[in-house]
Design an enzyme around this catalytic site. Structure first.
Site, PDB file in Angstrom:
ATOM      1  N   ASP A  95     -32.283 -16.582  56.898  1.00  0.00           N
ATOM      2  CA  ASP A  95     -31.439 -15.742  56.049  1.00  0.00           C
ATOM      3  C   ASP A  95     -31.840 -15.861  54.584  1.00  0.00           C
ATOM      4  OD1 ASP A  95     -29.714 -14.828  58.172  1.00  0.00           O
ATOM      5  OD2 ASP A  95     -28.852 -16.832  58.189  1.00  0.00           O
ATOM      6  N   HIS A 136     -28.721 -24.665  59.512  1.00  0.00           N
ATOM      7  CA  HIS A 136     -28.384 -23.651  60.521  1.00  0.00           C
ATOM      8  C   HIS A 136     -27.438 -24.263  61.536  1.00  0.00           C
ATOM      9  CE1 HIS A 136     -28.897 -20.597  63.676  1.00  0.00           C
ATOM     10  NE2 HIS A 136     -29.311 -19.807  62.715  1.00  0.00           N
TER      11      HIS A 136
END
Length: 428
Positions: free
Chosen positions: A364, A307
């Protein structure tokens, strides 16, 4: 730490105060820099080192894997609260009492019908239109059906605008999906909770009664909570900067939806599924693709791992992984795409290359798996993200307008041509 930062330019020294947040974040206040130095500015592409505002809403620490809304740990909110409770706390500053929450939902339900002419706008879109483009257009179109401007100095006006968009936005989300699937546009039921109603509007078939699956509902509730806000990201900053011109709430939200659409932001979970599809088409060998991901000379990039903000782990991923496992177990789906996802997950969690670099599956990755298992088309993934992010956008817009922040106006360093003579067209 000293109270003042000093900047030396040639023989001149300039002093700027520090600003300290409640979590000990420190910034140098340079709002007087350009005036004091007679034209010098800072340049920070992507604003990675620039704070655009002070905010009471969300705190995150990417190094330690911390995310809090209004001071509440995301782990506690996901386990103990529902989406509307979280939405209320983000927008108004604290968790609601039973009476406040009941009134909040009753007022939202009272605003959950959109003007029937909105259907004409949806009909004008082809089925091939991307749902995010449709959603952004419909959100902007709400302004035409609600033309009066919001008096931001009136708590009643602000509250009415907030419950209005919270009531109508899920309808737009559901209708966007149903348009894509060729299903009749419908409304939910006032007897259902907020998330259950979203599910009914999205998935109910015209020839059968829709029954809410509690495991799916719980997973969706958690997903919406985990996506509800994330500090000053691209779409949130867009909402704030558009709103800083005193554009209305609906117009600002429409701009935020467009910013979220990009594959580097809200489109990341769609990119995960597209990657999984590509791996399936190539034979489904996860070890091959993990090797490609580790090869610096290979253009392949593993989507849904690591991330930009969280350098340790994504705290949201830990929560939603459990929900993903529960959904897949309950539905018992046999899907080669989901099998590939599980294979990549296990390899990444056990491969020293990924473990040492803290390239863990992020939110995600798991949200894409859940949405696929629920039967949501990949093009709708970012629309679901927008539904979750709605209360965060509202809270940020409300805070920015209530604080009377100035219009956003970044500077630039010009690198173009110097003054040139105009050449008549016949001489060019």
């Amino acid at each position: 730490m000293a109270d003042i930062a000093k900047l030396q330019i040639g023989e001149d020294t300039f002093e700027f105060p520090f600003v300290k947040g409640t979590e000990n974040e420190v910034a140098i206040d340079i709002k007087t820099l350009r005036g004091a130095t007679k034209g010098v500015i800072t340049i920070d592409p992507g604003y990675k080192n620039t704070g655009s505002c002070k905010s009471d809403i969300t705190f995150l620490d990417g190094e330690k894997g911390i995310l809090r809304y209004r001071g509440y740990a995301i782990e506690d909110l996901a386990e103990k609260a529902d989406f509307l409770e979280v939405a209320y706390s983000l927008i108004f500053g604290d968790l609601p009492s039973t009476e406040q929450l009941d009134k909040f939902y009753a007022d939202i339900k009272a605003q959950s019908v959109v003007d029937d002419d909105i259907k004409k706008i949806i009909d004008a879109f082809p089925k091939t239109a991307h749902p995010m483009g449709v959603l952004s257009s419909l959100t902007s179109a709400l302004t035409a059906f609600n033309p009066s401007s919001v008096n931001v100095d009136s708590e009643e006006d602000m509250y009415n605008s907030i419950v209005k968009i919270l009531g109508k936005f899920p309808v737009l989300v559901a209708w966007t999906l149903r348009k894509k699937q060729g299903l009749p546009l419908n409304y939910g039921s006032t007897s259902l909770g907020y998330v259950e109603n979203v599910m009914k509007m999205m998935f109910e078939k015209p020839n059968e009664e829709y029954v809410v699956n509690p495991i799916i509902k719980d997973a969706l509730d958690k997903l919406l909570i985990l996506h509800a806000d994330h500090e000053q990201n691209c779409s949130t900053s867009t909402v704030r900067i558009v709103g800083s011109s005193h554009a209305g709430l609906f117009a600002s939200l429409s701009a935020g939806i467009s910013a979220l659409w990009g594959p580097l932001h809200g489109g990341a979970n769609q990119a995960v599924l597209e990657m999984l599809e590509a791996i399936k088409e190539d034979g489904g060998d996860t070890k091959k693709y993990m090797a490609k991901a580790k090869d610096k000379n290979d253009p392949f990039r593993l989507m849904g791992f690591g991330h930009r903000v969280y350098k340790n782990f994504d705290p949201r991923a830990k929560i939603i992984k459990v929900a993903a496992d529960e959904v897949l177990k309950d539905l018992g789906i046999q899907d080669p795409i989901l099998d590939i996802a599980r294979g990549l997950e296990q390899e990444a969690l056990n491969d020293p290359y990924f473990v040492d670099r803290k390239l863990y599956p992020n939110v995600d990755f798991y949200s894409g798996i859940i949405y696929r298992a629920m039967g949501i088309p990949v093009e709708m993934f970012t629309v679901m993200f927008a539904l979750g992010r709605l209360p965060g956008w509202i809270a940020q817009w409300k805070e920015m307008r209530s604080n009377k922040e100035p219009i956003g106006r970044p500077r630039q360093i010009y690198t173009g041509e110097n003054l040139r003579d105009f050449v008549e067209i016949e001489k060019r």
